[in-house]
Write a protein that holds these residues in place. Structure first.
Motif, PDB file in Angstrom:
ATOM      1  N   SER A   1       0.818  -1.189   0.000  1.00  0.00           N
ATOM      2  CA  SER A   1       0.000   0.000   0.000  1.00  0.00           C
ATOM      3  C   SER A   1       0.860   1.249   0.000  1.00  0.00           C
ATOM      4  O   SER A   1       1.994   1.242   0.456  1.00  0.00           O
ATOM      5  CB  SER A   1      -0.858   0.007   1.249  1.00  0.00           C
ATOM      6  OG  SER A   1      -0.300   0.875   2.183  1.00  0.00           O
TER       7      SER A   1
ATOM      8  N   PHE B   1       0.620   3.483   1.956  1.00  0.00           N
ATOM      9  CA  PHE B   1       0.894   3.863   3.341  1.00  0.00           C
ATOM     10  C   PHE B   1       2.151   3.229   3.891  1.00  0.00           C
ATOM     11  O   PHE B   1       2.831   3.759   4.732  1.00  0.00           O
ATOM     12  CB  PHE B   1      -0.253   3.413   4.244  1.00  0.00           C
ATOM     13  CG  PHE B   1      -1.458   4.235   4.031  1.00  0.00           C
ATOM     14  CD1 PHE B   1      -1.566   5.480   4.598  1.00  0.00           C
ATOM     15  CD2 PHE B   1      -2.451   3.770   3.206  1.00  0.00           C
ATOM     16  CE1 PHE B   1      -2.664   6.252   4.371  1.00  0.00           C
ATOM     17  CE2 PHE B   1      -3.556   4.542   2.975  1.00  0.00           C
ATOM     18  CZ  PHE B   1      -3.670   5.784   3.557  1.00  0.00           C
ATOM     19  N   ARG B   2       2.395   1.985   3.445  1.00  0.00           N
ATOM     20  CA  ARG B   2       3.484   1.244   4.056  1.00  0.00           C
ATOM     21  C   ARG B   2       4.784   1.434   3.309  1.00  0.00           C
ATOM     22  O   ARG B   2       5.819   1.009   3.763  1.00  0.00           O
ATOM     23  CB  ARG B   2       3.147  -0.247   4.095  1.00  0.00           C
ATOM     24  CG  ARG B   2       1.838  -0.549   4.784  1.00  0.00           C
ATOM     25  CD  ARG B   2       1.952  -0.371   6.281  1.00  0.00           C
ATOM     26  NE  ARG B   2       0.651  -0.427   6.911  1.00  0.00           N
ATOM     27  CZ  ARG B   2       0.153  -1.496   7.475  1.00  0.00           C
ATOM     28  NH1 ARG B   2       0.838  -2.586   7.511  1.00  0.00           N
ATOM     29  NH2 ARG B   2      -1.041  -1.470   8.015  1.00  0.00           N
TER      30      ARG B   2
ATOM     31  N   PHE C   1      -2.577  -1.517  -6.168  1.00  0.00           N
ATOM     32  CA  PHE C   1      -2.355  -0.164  -5.652  1.00  0.00           C
ATOM     33  C   PHE C   1      -1.652   0.699  -6.700  1.00  0.00           C
ATOM     34  O   PHE C   1      -1.732   1.911  -6.656  1.00  0.00           O
ATOM     35  CB  PHE C   1      -1.470  -0.203  -4.401  1.00  0.00           C
ATOM     36  CG  PHE C   1      -2.200  -0.641  -3.166  1.00  0.00           C
ATOM     37  CD1 PHE C   1      -3.141   0.188  -2.569  1.00  0.00           C
ATOM     38  CD2 PHE C   1      -1.935  -1.863  -2.585  1.00  0.00           C
ATOM     39  CE1 PHE C   1      -3.805  -0.198  -1.420  1.00  0.00           C
ATOM     40  CE2 PHE C   1      -2.597  -2.262  -1.442  1.00  0.00           C
ATOM     41  CZ  PHE C   1      -3.537  -1.433  -0.847  1.00  0.00           C
TER      42      PHE C   1
ATOM     43  N   SER D   1      -3.941  -6.177   1.729  1.00  0.00           N
ATOM     44  CA  SER D   1      -4.305  -5.075   2.604  1.00  0.00           C
ATOM     45  C   SER D   1      -5.654  -4.475   2.200  1.00  0.00           C
ATOM     46  O   SER D   1      -6.634  -5.209   2.086  1.00  0.00           O
ATOM     47  CB  SER D   1      -3.167  -4.048   2.570  1.00  0.00           C
ATOM     48  OG  SER D   1      -3.192  -3.302   3.731  1.00  0.00           O
ATOM     49  N   LYS D   2      -5.710  -3.177   1.923  1.00  0.00           N
ATOM     50  CA  LYS D   2      -7.001  -2.612   1.483  1.00  0.00           C
ATOM     51  C   LYS D   2      -7.520  -3.389   0.262  1.00  0.00           C
ATOM     52  O   LYS D   2      -8.721  -3.633   0.129  1.00  0.00           O
ATOM     53  CB  LYS D   2      -6.800  -1.137   1.120  1.00  0.00           C
ATOM     54  CG  LYS D   2      -8.039  -0.484   0.553  1.00  0.00           C
ATOM     55  CD  LYS D   2      -7.703   0.888  -0.013  1.00  0.00           C
ATOM     56  CE  LYS D   2      -8.900   1.550  -0.658  1.00  0.00           C
ATOM     57  NZ  LYS D   2      -8.503   2.713  -1.485  1.00  0.00           N
TER      58      LYS D   2
ATOM     59  N   LYS E   1      -9.176  -6.603   1.250  1.00  0.00           N
ATOM     60  CA  LYS E   1     -10.574  -6.392   1.666  1.00  0.00           C
ATOM     61  C   LYS E   1     -11.435  -6.371   0.396  1.00  0.00           C
ATOM     62  O   LYS E   1     -12.481  -7.003   0.312  1.00  0.00           O
ATOM     63  CB  LYS E   1     -10.727  -5.055   2.408  1.00  0.00           C
ATOM     64  CG  LYS E   1      -9.687  -4.796   3.515  1.00  0.00           C
ATOM     65  CD  LYS E   1      -9.869  -3.404   4.140  1.00  0.00           C
ATOM     66  CE  LYS E   1      -8.616  -2.808   4.784  1.00  0.00           C
ATOM     67  NZ  LYS E   1      -7.960  -3.495   5.822  1.00  0.00           N
TER      68      LYS E   1
ATOM     69  N   GLU F   1      -6.244  -2.780  14.184  1.00  0.00           N
ATOM     70  CA  GLU F   1      -7.195  -1.791  13.653  1.00  0.00           C
ATOM     71  C   GLU F   1      -8.630  -2.222  13.977  1.00  0.00           C
ATOM     72  O   GLU F   1      -8.986  -3.386  13.845  1.00  0.00           O
ATOM     73  CB  GLU F   1      -7.029  -1.692  12.132  1.00  0.00           C
ATOM     74  CG  GLU F   1      -7.886  -0.589  11.533  1.00  0.00           C
ATOM     75  CD  GLU F   1      -7.624  -0.388  10.043  1.00  0.00           C
ATOM     76  OE1 GLU F   1      -7.048  -1.295   9.398  1.00  0.00           O
ATOM     77  OE2 GLU F   1      -7.996   0.681   9.535  1.00  0.00           O
TER      78      GLU F   1
ATOM     79  N   MET G   1     -10.886   2.569  11.537  1.00  0.00           N
ATOM     80  CA  MET G   1     -11.036   2.589  10.088  1.00  0.00           C
ATOM     81  C   MET G   1     -11.967   3.721   9.633  1.00  0.00           C
ATOM     82  O   MET G   1     -11.630   4.489   8.740  1.00  0.00           O
ATOM     83  CB  MET G   1     -11.572   1.251   9.599  1.00  0.00           C
ATOM     84  CG  MET G   1     -11.892   1.310   8.123  1.00  0.00           C
ATOM     85  SD  MET G   1     -12.134  -0.299   7.447  1.00  0.00           S
ATOM     86  CE  MET G   1     -10.478  -0.856   7.509  1.00  0.00           C
TER      87      MET G   1
ATOM     88  N   PHE H   1     -10.639   6.508   7.213  1.00  0.00           N
ATOM     89  CA  PHE H   1     -11.116   6.260   5.836  1.00  0.00           C
ATOM     90  C   PHE H   1     -12.638   6.148   5.903  1.00  0.00           C
ATOM     91  O   PHE H   1     -13.202   5.060   5.805  1.00  0.00           O
ATOM     92  CB  PHE H   1     -10.519   4.949   5.303  1.00  0.00           C
ATOM     93  CG  PHE H   1      -9.023   4.882   5.459  1.00  0.00           C
ATOM     94  CD1 PHE H   1      -8.194   5.692   4.693  1.00  0.00           C
ATOM     95  CD2 PHE H   1      -8.449   4.027   6.382  1.00  0.00           C
ATOM     96  CE1 PHE H   1      -6.820   5.642   4.846  1.00  0.00           C
ATOM     97  CE2 PHE H   1      -7.069   3.967   6.536  1.00  0.00           C
ATOM     98  CZ  PHE H   1      -6.255   4.783   5.772  1.00  0.00           C
TER      99      PHE H   1
ATOM    100  N   TRP I   1      -1.337  -4.767  13.141  1.00  0.00           N
ATOM    101  CA  TRP I   1      -2.468  -3.881  12.783  1.00  0.00           C
ATOM    102  C   TRP I   1      -3.566  -4.681  12.079  1.00  0.00           C
ATOM    103  O   TRP I   1      -4.746  -4.387  12.199  1.00  0.00           O
ATOM    104  CB  TRP I   1      -1.915  -2.763  11.900  1.00  0.00           C
ATOM    105  CG  TRP I   1      -2.831  -1.654  11.491  1.00  0.00           C
ATOM    106  CD1 TRP I   1      -3.170  -1.306  10.220  1.00  0.00           C
ATOM    107  CD2 TRP I   1      -3.476  -0.687  12.336  1.00  0.00           C
ATOM    108  NE1 TRP I   1      -3.982  -0.207  10.220  1.00  0.00           N
ATOM    109  CE2 TRP I   1      -4.194   0.196  11.506  1.00  0.00           C
ATOM    110  CE3 TRP I   1      -3.526  -0.500  13.723  1.00  0.00           C
ATOM    111  CZ2 TRP I   1      -4.949   1.263  12.005  1.00  0.00           C
ATOM    112  CZ3 TRP I   1      -4.286   0.561  14.225  1.00  0.00           C
ATOM    113  CH2 TRP I   1      -4.990   1.421  13.373  1.00  0.00           C
TER     114      TRP I   1
ATOM    115  N   HIS J   1       4.073  -6.309   6.879  1.00  0.00           N
ATOM    116  CA  HIS J   1       2.972  -6.053   5.947  1.00  0.00           C
ATOM    117  C   HIS J   1       3.466  -5.856   4.515  1.00  0.00           C
ATOM    118  O   HIS J   1       3.840  -4.743   4.134  1.00  0.00           O
ATOM    119  CB  HIS J   1       2.272  -4.794   6.450  1.00  0.00           C
ATOM    120  CG  HIS J   1       0.951  -4.528   5.838  1.00  0.00           C
ATOM    121  ND1 HIS J   1      -0.157  -5.298   6.078  1.00  0.00           N
ATOM    122  CD2 HIS J   1       0.545  -3.550   4.988  1.00  0.00           C
ATOM    123  CE1 HIS J   1      -1.183  -4.803   5.417  1.00  0.00           C
ATOM    124  NE2 HIS J   1      -0.788  -3.750   4.744  1.00  0.00           N
TER     125      HIS J   1
HETATM  126  C1  GCU Z   1      -4.072   1.350   6.461  1.00  0.00           C
HETATM  127  C2  GCU Z   1      -5.446   0.862   6.873  1.00  0.00           C
HETATM  128  C3  GCU Z   1      -5.568  -0.643   6.670  1.00  0.00           C
HETATM  129  C4  GCU Z   1      -5.161  -1.021   5.283  1.00  0.00           C
HETATM  130  C5  GCU Z   1      -3.792  -0.498   5.003  1.00  0.00           C
HETATM  131  C6  GCU Z   1      -3.303  -0.808   3.592  1.00  0.00           C
HETATM  132  O1  GCU Z   1      -3.114   0.855   7.349  1.00  0.00           O
HETATM  133  O2  GCU Z   1      -5.657   1.207   8.211  1.00  0.00           O
HETATM  134  O3  GCU Z   1      -6.902  -1.057   6.904  1.00  0.00           O
HETATM  135  O4  GCU Z   1      -5.220  -2.405   5.146  1.00  0.00           O
HETATM  136  O5  GCU Z   1      -3.780   0.904   5.170  1.00  0.00           O
HETATM  137  O6  GCU Z   1      -4.103  -0.808   2.668  1.00  0.00           O
HETATM  138  O7  GCU Z   1      -2.096  -1.013   3.452  1.00  0.00           O
END
Ligand code: GCU
Length: 429
Positions: free
Chosen positions: A2, A4-5, A149, A254-255, A258, A292, A297, A301, A345, A396
């Motif tokens: 992601s 984010f990471r 992503f 990750s997202k 989902k 989380e 969440m 988001f 998380w 992650h």
């Molecule tokens: C954030 C979010 C997670 C999600 C993650 C990602 O950490 O809180 O729910 O899975 O981003 O998509 O890497």
């Protein structure tokens, strides 16, 4: 991985500076309540999978199929991910293969860029889907469709300059091709922004009847739109002569994990679901509140889920579903769940437990579920059943180890024909 990471060094330096900022301090304070200790997980009762809403037991596959599955699906659609409303006006959909590179990856693969266009009088949007198939396949191949992503227009989908057989984003295309799989990439932000808050120029806008300008409380948010895009990509694949659309798995990290699970739950044409560290709103159980939570969440988001989901923040026990029920919606199709030990998380244990509990439905449908309520040891994948699982060392990300297990599991179920072609470097396996 992601956005984010995967923070580059410069960003890390900025973050260090920012951590002195009062807002950053507040965010840290707000996370002090996060549960990372198993002894603090509250006691909980999961909603039963095999009892109808009116109380009678579900004892046959037929009852599951015709009554209980639709009940559970409707709860997820109305309360968690949001339902897709009928479009205000019919959508005109067009597919166009824009470009084909037939000697991709040292001549082993064919790469196609496909534009999917959706239009009505409310607006128009496109997706750019990438389809990679073995050049020397004997017929249509099974494929893994990944919610990505990375933008499909970006160099992420070009060959890695230093790692033979890899794409720049680290996806082992060579290994997929060698095993006889196709790979399909669908970009998450083609139809909706990553953390969308307006929904004015998204796919949602094409569905609004006059007077509507925002999704209703039970209508789709961000993940719902990503899942819808995955289904439209499968509509295209049904017309692509190189792909066997009855053998397409949907995968995400990750997202996107989902989104992959919701895609498979809402579209039963997908032959398999693969969740990589999907965590909260993915494979992990809400009621454990580990890592989380729903509250975290929807605070960060707010529209990944539908607005109805907000009502359960801090009140997970009132939700009429938990995520084992989402995984059960994938049954009887094969399901593979991956966790990483340091990805707290995402609640690795909660991801396993959910897959374990979903087993009740797999068993009812005559499929082989996970063998034990306890997760397997690290690096000991469970690959020989209809529900598979592994937990690896580390954090992650989607590692080569994850891909290797996923491809072994997927090969058993989707039965690709191994492609023997000269020239693909050995280390791309
Ligand atoms: C954030 C979010 C997670 C999600 C993650 C990602 O950490 O809180 O729910 O899975 O981003 O998509 O890497």
């Amino acid at each position: 991985m992601s956005p984010f990471r995967r923070i580059p060094l410069v960003m890390t330096a900025c973050c260090l500076a920012l951590s002195l900022h009062p807002l950053a301090r507040e965010a840290k304070e707000a996370d002090r309540d996060v549960i990372y200790d198993e002894s603090r997980v509250p006691a909980y009762d999961l909603p039963p999978l095999l009892v109808m809403d009116e109380g009678s037991p579900v004892t046959t596959p037929e009852q599951w199929r015709t009554r209980r599955r639709p009940e559970i699906f409707s709860l997820f659609a109305n309360l968690v991910y949001g339902r897709v409303p009928p479009p205000a006006e019919p959508l005109q959909t067009r597919f166009a293969v824009l470009r084909t590179v037939s000697g991709f990856l040292d001549g082993m693969a064919v790469r196609k860029e496909v534009r999917l266009e959706f239009r009505n009088s409310r607006g128009a949007l496109d997706m750019l889907v990438l389809v990679f198939v073995p050049k020397h396949a004997a017929g249509p191949v099974p494929a893994i469709l990944v919610h990505s992503f990375d933008d499909t227009r970006s160099p992420a989908f070009q060959p890695h300059p230093a790692r033979p057989g890899m794409l720049r984003n680290g996806w082992p295309l060579g290994a997929l091709i060698r095993r006889g799989f196709g790979l399909v990439a669908v970009y998450q932000q083609d139809l909706v922004g990553h953390n969308e808050v307006e929904f004015l120029h998204t796919i949602h806008a094409l569905f609004y009847p006059p007077g509507q300008s925002f999704p209703k409380a039970n209508e789709w948010g961000v993940l719902g739109a990503v899942a819808w895009g995955g289904s439209r990509a499968l509509d295209y694949l049904e017309q692509d002569p190189d792909i066997d659309a009855r053998r397409v798995a949907v995968m995400g990290h990750s997202k996107m994990g989902k989104a992959a699970l919701w895609t498979a739950a809402s579209d039963e044409r997908f032959a398999m679901a693969i969740s990589v560290q999907s965590g909260c709103a993915g494979a992990a159980l809400w009621r454990r509140r580990y890592g989380e939570t729903l509250e975290k969440m929807v605070t960060r988001f707010p529209y990944w889920l539908c607005r109805n989901a907000w009502k359960f923040a801090g009140r997970e026990d009132d939700l009429p579903v938990d995520q084992h029920m989402l995984l059960a919606l994938v049954a009887p199709r094969p399901l593979y769940v991956c966790s990483a030990a340091e990805d707290h998380w995402a609640d690795p244990r909660g991801e396993y437990l959910s897959a374990w509990h979903a087993g009740e439905v797999y068993r009812l449908l005559g499929r082989r579920a996970l063998p034990s309520p306890e997760p397997p040891p690290l690096m000991e994948p469970i690959l020989d059943r209809d529900v598979g699982y592994h937990i690896r060392k580390g954090g992650h990300s989607v590692d080569p180890y994850d891909w290797e297990q996923i491809l072994t599991f997927a090969s058993r179920h989707l039965k690709p024909v191994t492609v023997s072609s000269p020239g693909l470097p050995e280390n791309s396996r």
